[in-house]
Scaffold this motif. Structure first.
Motif, short mmCIF file in Angstrom:
data_model
loop_
_atom_site.label_atom_id
_atom_site.label_comp_id
_atom_site.label_asym_id
_atom_site.label_seq_id
_atom_site.Cartn_x
_atom_site.Cartn_y
_atom_site.Cartn_z
N LEU A 1 1.10 -13.98 -9.83
CA LEU A 1 0.32 -12.76 -10.11
C LEU A 1 -0.63 -12.98 -11.28
O LEU A 1 -1.76 -12.50 -11.27
N GLN A 2 -0.17 -13.71 -12.27
CA GLN A 2 -0.98 -13.95 -13.46
C GLN A 2 -2.27 -14.68 -13.09
O GLN A 2 -3.32 -14.44 -13.65
N SER A 3 -2.19 -15.60 -12.11
CA SER A 3 -3.38 -16.37 -11.75
C SER A 3 -4.14 -15.73 -10.59
O SER A 3 -4.98 -16.35 -9.97
N SER A 4 -3.83 -14.46 -10.30
CA SER A 4 -4.44 -13.82 -9.11
C SER A 4 -5.94 -13.62 -9.26
O SER A 4 -6.66 -13.58 -8.29
N ASN A 5 -6.43 -13.49 -10.50
CA ASN A 5 -7.88 -13.29 -10.66
C ASN A 5 -8.68 -14.54 -10.31
O ASN A 5 -9.88 -14.54 -10.31
N MET A 6 -7.96 -15.64 -9.98
CA MET A 6 -8.65 -16.85 -9.57
C MET A 6 -9.26 -16.73 -8.18
O MET A 6 -10.06 -17.55 -7.81
N SER A 7 -8.86 -15.70 -7.43
CA SER A 7 -9.26 -15.68 -6.02
C SER A 7 -10.77 -15.54 -5.83
O SER A 7 -11.27 -15.75 -4.74
N ASP A 8 -11.52 -15.21 -6.89
CA ASP A 8 -12.97 -15.11 -6.74
C ASP A 8 -13.65 -16.48 -6.75
O ASP A 8 -14.78 -16.63 -6.33
N MET A 9 -12.97 -17.48 -7.26
CA MET A 9 -13.56 -18.83 -7.28
C MET A 9 -13.71 -19.35 -5.85
O MET A 9 -13.00 -18.93 -4.96
N ASP A 10 -14.63 -20.33 -5.70
CA ASP A 10 -14.67 -20.89 -4.35
C ASP A 10 -13.44 -21.77 -4.14
O ASP A 10 -12.79 -22.21 -5.08
N ASN A 11 -13.12 -22.00 -2.86
CA ASN A 11 -11.84 -22.61 -2.51
C ASN A 11 -11.58 -23.97 -3.13
O ASN A 11 -10.48 -24.25 -3.60
N ALA A 12 -12.61 -24.83 -3.16
CA ALA A 12 -12.39 -26.18 -3.68
C ALA A 12 -11.96 -26.10 -5.14
O ALA A 12 -10.98 -26.73 -5.56
N ASN A 13 -12.68 -25.28 -5.92
CA ASN A 13 -12.32 -25.11 -7.32
C ASN A 13 -10.92 -24.57 -7.45
O ASN A 13 -10.14 -25.01 -8.30
N LEU B 1 9.33 -9.47 -3.73
CA LEU B 1 8.05 -9.56 -4.44
C LEU B 1 7.39 -10.93 -4.21
O LEU B 1 6.17 -11.04 -4.09
N ARG B 2 8.24 -11.97 -4.12
CA ARG B 2 7.72 -13.32 -3.90
C ARG B 2 7.02 -13.39 -2.53
O ARG B 2 5.96 -13.98 -2.38
N TYR B 3 7.65 -12.77 -1.52
CA TYR B 3 7.02 -12.71 -0.19
C TYR B 3 5.71 -11.92 -0.25
O TYR B 3 4.69 -12.33 0.29
N LEU B 4 5.75 -10.75 -0.90
CA LEU B 4 4.56 -9.89 -0.95
C LEU B 4 3.40 -10.59 -1.65
O LEU B 4 2.25 -10.43 -1.28
N ALA B 5 3.72 -11.40 -2.68
CA ALA B 5 2.68 -12.07 -3.46
C ALA B 5 2.04 -13.21 -2.68
O ALA B 5 0.98 -13.71 -3.05
N GLU B 6 2.68 -13.62 -1.57
CA GLU B 6 2.08 -14.67 -0.76
C GLU B 6 0.79 -14.19 -0.11
O GLU B 6 -0.08 -14.98 0.20
N CYS B 7 0.71 -12.90 0.11
CA CYS B 7 -0.51 -12.33 0.70
C CYS B 7 -1.52 -12.13 -0.44
O CYS B 7 -1.34 -11.30 -1.31
N ARG B 8 -2.57 -12.95 -0.39
CA ARG B 8 -3.58 -12.94 -1.46
C ARG B 8 -4.12 -11.53 -1.75
O ARG B 8 -4.35 -11.18 -2.90
N ALA B 9 -4.31 -10.76 -0.67
CA ALA B 9 -4.92 -9.44 -0.83
C ALA B 9 -4.03 -8.49 -1.64
O ALA B 9 -4.50 -7.48 -2.15
N ASN B 10 -2.73 -8.82 -1.75
CA ASN B 10 -1.81 -7.94 -2.48
C ASN B 10 -1.78 -8.17 -3.98
O ASN B 10 -1.30 -7.34 -4.74
N ARG B 11 -2.26 -9.34 -4.42
CA ARG B 11 -1.93 -9.78 -5.78
C ARG B 11 -2.48 -8.89 -6.88
O ARG B 11 -1.78 -8.56 -7.83
N GLU B 12 -3.78 -8.51 -6.76
CA GLU B 12 -4.36 -7.68 -7.82
C GLU B 12 -3.60 -6.37 -7.98
O GLU B 12 -3.29 -5.94 -9.09
N LYS B 13 -3.29 -5.73 -6.84
CA LYS B 13 -2.60 -4.44 -6.91
C LYS B 13 -1.21 -4.61 -7.51
O LYS B 13 -0.76 -3.81 -8.32
N MET B 14 -0.53 -5.67 -7.11
CA MET B 14 0.81 -5.92 -7.65
C MET B 14 0.76 -6.14 -9.15
O MET B 14 1.55 -5.61 -9.91
N GLN C 1 0.82 -1.22 0.00
CA GLN C 1 0.00 0.00 0.00
C GLN C 1 0.85 1.27 0.00
O GLN C 1 0.38 2.33 -0.36
N ASP C 2 2.11 1.16 0.38
CA ASP C 2 2.99 2.32 0.41
C ASP C 2 3.18 2.88 -1.00
O ASP C 2 3.26 2.13 -1.96
N GLN C 3 3.27 4.22 -1.10
CA GLN C 3 3.38 4.86 -2.42
C GLN C 3 4.66 4.51 -3.16
O GLN C 3 4.66 4.33 -4.36
#
Length: 281
Positions: free
Chosen positions: A109-121, A62-75, A35-37
């Motif tokens: 990061l490329q697969s980050s838009n998957m986070s809307d799917m339900d967990n099992a999928n 970046l690899r550490y930061l991408a572990e946090c799901r909430a960061n992926r779209e912004k990254m 979130q930092d500028q």
């Protein structure tokens, strides 16, 4: 003072990016950094740095930061992020470990838009995708999970990190402090014993390998006594889906040994100042 600034720029860049990498290693800091500028744009600029250790350290951050799901779209949408990662992967001068690490970050990061799917999928998707990727780009990489006796505070973690970084063939690593584990991505031609030797060289820690039995139970395999076992570990799945990583409860335990968010915040502003000085003027 003025004349010296160009000479001291190189170690400055490395020390700043190493600081960011260390801060990003603590799950508590990951959202604040993204979130930092100044920090994310700075890390992206570091990907074009002429000094290879700077690039590798920026990728680890970046690899550490991408572990946090909430960061992926912004990254993923950050200006220049995906392009710079592609450049690192495609550059002929990029070392092999760095290429593999960059393609790993790119894939997450490329697969980050998957986070809307339900967990099992998502779990099934990730497993399939992981198999596909291991068959192509990451054919030369494998994952080793270590249980490290003595890994109980951040100074020990730094010791461990330094030891691992010295080994040619180590791509990336993630610490799960609450369960004294380290998940290491290595080139497939590197023997896992090399990791154990490096960790033993710290004199204060000792590593065992975490393997899954056929029934799916986890077992600890000591290195020195079972060289044959270790050889067979290449047949184990190369990829632990992130859903199997420690729960959020354990994340809280991780935070107790990490740096304090307040300290991180003040450090981030220092880092951002440095980044704006070195890149924008």
């Amino acid at each position: 003072e003025k004349m010296n600034s160009t000479m001291s720029e190189e170690p400055d860049a490395l020390s700043v990016v190493n600081q960011l990498r260390d801060l990003a290693a603590d799950p508590l800091n990951r959202r604040a950094i993204v979130q930092d500028q100044g920090c994310l744009p700075g890390l992206i600029l570091f990907l074009d740095h002429p000094n290879p250790p700077v690039v590798h350290s920026a990728l680890l951050a970046l690899r550490y930061l991408a572990e946090c799901r909430a960061n992926r779209e912004k990254m993923k949408s950050e200006l220049g992020m995906m392009l710079s990662l592609q450049n690192v992967i495609q550059k002929t001068t990029t070392p092999g470990e760095t290429k593999l690490l960059a393609s790993e970050v790119y894939d997450i990061l490329q697969s980050s838009n998957m986070s809307d799917m339900d967990n099992a999928n998502e779990m099934n998707y990730r497993r399939r995708k992981a198999q596909f990727f291991l068959g192509s780009t990451n054919k030369r990489a494998k994952t080793v999970v270590l249980h490290i006796d003595g890994l109980d505070d951040s100074s020990r973690r730094n010791l461990c990190e330094e030891a691992l970084l010295k080994i040619k063939g180590v791509i990336s690593f993630t610490f799960q402090m609450a369960v004294q584990r380290c998940v290491v991505r290595i080139r497939s031609d590197l023997k896992a014993e090399a990791l154990a030797t490096a960790i033993a060289s710290t004199k204060v820690m000792k590593a065992q390998q975490v393997v899954k039995s056929e029934s799916g139970e986890e077992m600890l395999v000591p290195f020195q006594d079972t060289p044959v076992e270790v050889e067979q570990n290449t047949d184990l799945p190369d990829y632990l889906p992130e859903d199997e990583s420690p729960t959020k409860e354990q994340d809280k335990a991780v935070s107790r040994v990490g740096s304090h968010p307040e300290g991180a915040a003040s450090w981030l502003s220092t880092a951002a100042n440095f980044l704006s000085r070195s890149f924008y003027w």
